[in-house]
Design a protein around this motif. Structure first.
Motif, PDB file in Angstrom:
ATOM      1  N   LEU A 110       6.122  22.098 -18.246  1.00 35.81           N
ATOM      2  CA  LEU A 110       6.970  22.056 -19.437  1.00 35.81           C
ATOM      3  C   LEU A 110       6.253  22.727 -20.611  1.00 35.81           C
ATOM      4  O   LEU A 110       6.874  23.480 -21.377  1.00 35.81           O
ATOM      5  N   ASN A 111       4.969  22.453 -20.739  1.00 32.37           N
ATOM      6  CA  ASN A 111       4.192  23.054 -21.831  1.00 32.37           C
ATOM      7  C   ASN A 111       4.082  24.570 -21.689  1.00 32.37           C
ATOM      8  O   ASN A 111       4.014  25.284 -22.692  1.00 32.37           O
ATOM      9  N   VAL A 161       0.836  -1.208   0.000  1.00 38.34           N
ATOM     10  CA  VAL A 161       0.000   0.000   0.000  1.00 38.34           C
ATOM     11  C   VAL A 161       0.868   1.254   0.000  1.00 38.34           C
ATOM     12  O   VAL A 161       0.594   2.222  -0.728  1.00 38.34           O
ATOM     13  N   TYR A 162       1.931   1.245   0.794  1.00 39.65           N
ATOM     14  CA  TYR A 162       2.850   2.382   0.854  1.00 39.65           C
ATOM     15  C   TYR A 162       3.473   2.635  -0.517  1.00 39.65           C
ATOM     16  O   TYR A 162       3.566   3.782  -0.974  1.00 39.65           O
ATOM     17  N   SER A 163       3.875   1.567  -1.188  1.00 37.55           N
ATOM     18  CA  SER A 163       4.478   1.707  -2.517  1.00 37.55           C
ATOM     19  C   SER A 163       3.464   2.246  -3.517  1.00 37.55           C
ATOM     20  O   SER A 163       3.801   3.053  -4.395  1.00 37.55           O
ATOM     21  N   GLN A 164       2.203   1.812  -3.423  1.00 30.52           N
ATOM     22  CA  GLN A 164       1.163   2.316  -4.309  1.00 30.52           C
ATOM     23  C   GLN A 164       0.928   3.810  -4.098  1.00 30.52           C
ATOM     24  O   GLN A 164       0.754   4.569  -5.064  1.00 30.52           O
ATOM     25  N   LEU A 165       0.939   4.232  -2.828  1.00 28.56           N
ATOM     26  CA  LEU A 165       0.757   5.656  -2.533  1.00 28.56           C
ATOM     27  C   LEU A 165       1.904   6.481  -3.107  1.00 28.56           C
ATOM     28  O   LEU A 165       1.687   7.562  -3.682  1.00 28.56           O
ATOM     29  N   LEU A 166       3.129   5.990  -2.973  1.00 31.81           N
ATOM     30  CA  LEU A 166       4.278   6.689  -3.533  1.00 31.81           C
ATOM     31  C   LEU A 166       4.188   6.757  -5.056  1.00 31.81           C
ATOM     32  O   LEU A 166       4.554   7.762  -5.668  1.00 31.81           O
ATOM     33  N   ALA A 167       3.706   5.663  -5.670  1.00 25.15           N
ATOM     34  CA  ALA A 167       3.559   5.655  -7.127  1.00 25.15           C
ATOM     35  C   ALA A 167       2.551   6.709  -7.577  1.00 25.15           C
ATOM     36  O   ALA A 167       2.802   7.440  -8.548  1.00 25.15           O
ATOM     37  N   HIS A 168       1.410   6.815  -6.883  1.00 23.65           N
ATOM     38  CA  HIS A 168       0.405   7.829  -7.242  1.00 23.65           C
ATOM     39  C   HIS A 168       0.970   9.238  -7.056  1.00 23.65           C
ATOM     40  O   HIS A 168       0.696  10.141  -7.860  1.00 23.65           O
ATOM     41  N   PHE A 181       3.270  14.216  -9.715  1.00 22.61           N
ATOM     42  CA  PHE A 181       4.374  15.122 -10.013  1.00 22.61           C
ATOM     43  C   PHE A 181       4.712  15.109 -11.503  1.00 22.61           C
ATOM     44  O   PHE A 181       4.996  16.150 -12.093  1.00 22.61           O
ATOM     45  N   VAL A 182       4.696  13.922 -12.107  1.00 18.33           N
ATOM     46  CA  VAL A 182       5.004  13.822 -13.539  1.00 18.33           C
ATOM     47  C   VAL A 182       3.959  14.569 -14.364  1.00 18.33           C
ATOM     48  O   VAL A 182       4.301  15.285 -15.326  1.00 18.33           O
ATOM     49  N   ALA A 183       2.673  14.438 -14.007  1.00 23.58           N
ATOM     50  CA  ALA A 183       1.612  15.146 -14.729  1.00 23.58           C
ATOM     51  C   ALA A 183       1.752  16.653 -14.548  1.00 23.58           C
ATOM     52  O   ALA A 183       1.583  17.425 -15.508  1.00 23.58           O
ATOM     53  N   LEU A 184       2.074  17.069 -13.324  1.00 27.13           N
ATOM     54  CA  LEU A 184       2.268  18.495 -13.055  1.00 27.13           C
ATOM     55  C   LEU A 184       3.467  19.023 -13.831  1.00 27.13           C
ATOM     56  O   LEU A 184       3.428  20.134 -14.393  1.00 27.13           O
ATOM     57  N   THR A 219      12.716  17.573 -18.924  1.00 29.67           N
ATOM     58  CA  THR A 219      12.076  16.481 -18.198  1.00 29.67           C
ATOM     59  C   THR A 219      12.919  16.073 -16.993  1.00 29.67           C
ATOM     60  O   THR A 219      14.124  15.911 -17.096  1.00 29.67           O
ATOM     61  N   GLY A 220      12.270  15.937 -15.865  1.00 34.37           N
ATOM     62  CA  GLY A 220      12.967  15.588 -14.631  1.00 34.37           C
ATOM     63  C   GLY A 220      13.261  16.784 -13.749  1.00 34.37           C
ATOM     64  O   GLY A 220      13.695  16.614 -12.601  1.00 34.37           O
ATOM     65  N   ASP A 221      13.033  17.990 -14.255  1.00 31.68           N
ATOM     66  CA  ASP A 221      13.315  19.194 -13.467  1.00 31.68           C
ATOM     67  C   ASP A 221      12.539  19.228 -12.158  1.00 31.68           C
ATOM     68  O   ASP A 221      13.057  19.692 -11.128  1.00 31.68           O
TER      69      ASP A 221
END
Length: 233
Positions: free
Chosen positions: A46-47, A26-33, A38-41, A54-56
């Protein structure tokens, strides 16, 4: 009576291991979300040219990201490029630091052989050498702790990561391959304590390797060898 007590103790330990595995999952799933957010943000920024590469976003602190979202800190926006450039350069400098020694305290690891037979594989995977030694065995891919098969010294465990929940499995295995982690990760430390070879940071190992596949791992050089004559059963 002792047999019944032993069974009760075994059941209690197994339930605790199952619980630990579930908490870790569950902890790993929360970190993944959180990472996906962050990636979507980052893509939005970037746009809009707020970020340039990428990665900034992963070079910003959480409080800084929050201030950027609120849009009230114009000074931070103006300094953003320099902040990221500085932290990227610091990461590059840290990458040049001498690696952590294999032994900090404790028992001296086994001496390396004067000559190591050269590998001539049909395919190899490279990772971080985390626990010295060589082992040949059958692959057992475990992506979580929900369904645990029989494990013995003929099994090379292939896992996405390791933490304390994996300890009961590592003590029975003949070797370890992990997708994530380094020499100071939990699995690497346990592998050295148990005297089994381990290789960390083997990217996509749980997808490349297959159950039953026979491999040879070299924990001294961080190499996984797969040959055509070592195919899955």
């Amino acid at each position: 009576r002792q047999e019944r007590q032993g069974k009760r103790n075994k059941g209690f330990v197994q339930r605790r291991v199952d619980l630990k595995g579930r908490v870790t999952e569950v902890y790993s799933q929360l970190l993944a979300h959180l990472r996906w957010s962050f990636v979507a943000l980052e893509q939005i920024w970037l746009n809009s040219s707020l970020l340039s590469e990428t990665g900034d976003i992963f070079f910003l602190e959480f409080a800084e990201i929050r201030r950027l979202i609120e849009g009230i800190d114009t000074d931070l926006v103006e300094q953003l490029a320099e902040i990221i450039k500085l932290r990227r350069s610091q990461l590059a400098e840290h990458a040049q630091i001498n690696p952590v020694p294999m032994l900090v305290y404790g028992n001296t690891p086994p001496a390396l052989p004067l000559r190591i037979a050269p590998l001539s594989p049909d395919h190899t995977l490279q990772g971080i050498a985390a626990s010295p030694g060589q082992a040949v065995g059958r692959v057992r891919v475990l992506r979580n702790l929900q369904s645990i098969p029989e494990i013995d010294k003929e099994i090379i465990l292939v896992v996405p990561y390791t933490d304390s929940g994996w300890a009961p499995l590592l003590v029975r295995a003949g070797g370890l391959i992990s997708e994530a982690g380094g020499r100071l990760s939990h699995g690497a430390i346990l592998a050295r304590e148990y005297g089994i070879p381990a290789i960390m940071d083997v990217r996509n190992a749980t997808w490349i390797l297959q159950d039953g596949q026979k491999v040879r791992i070299d924990g001294t050089r961080g190499i996984v060898e797969i040959s055509n004559d070592l195919r899955p059963e």
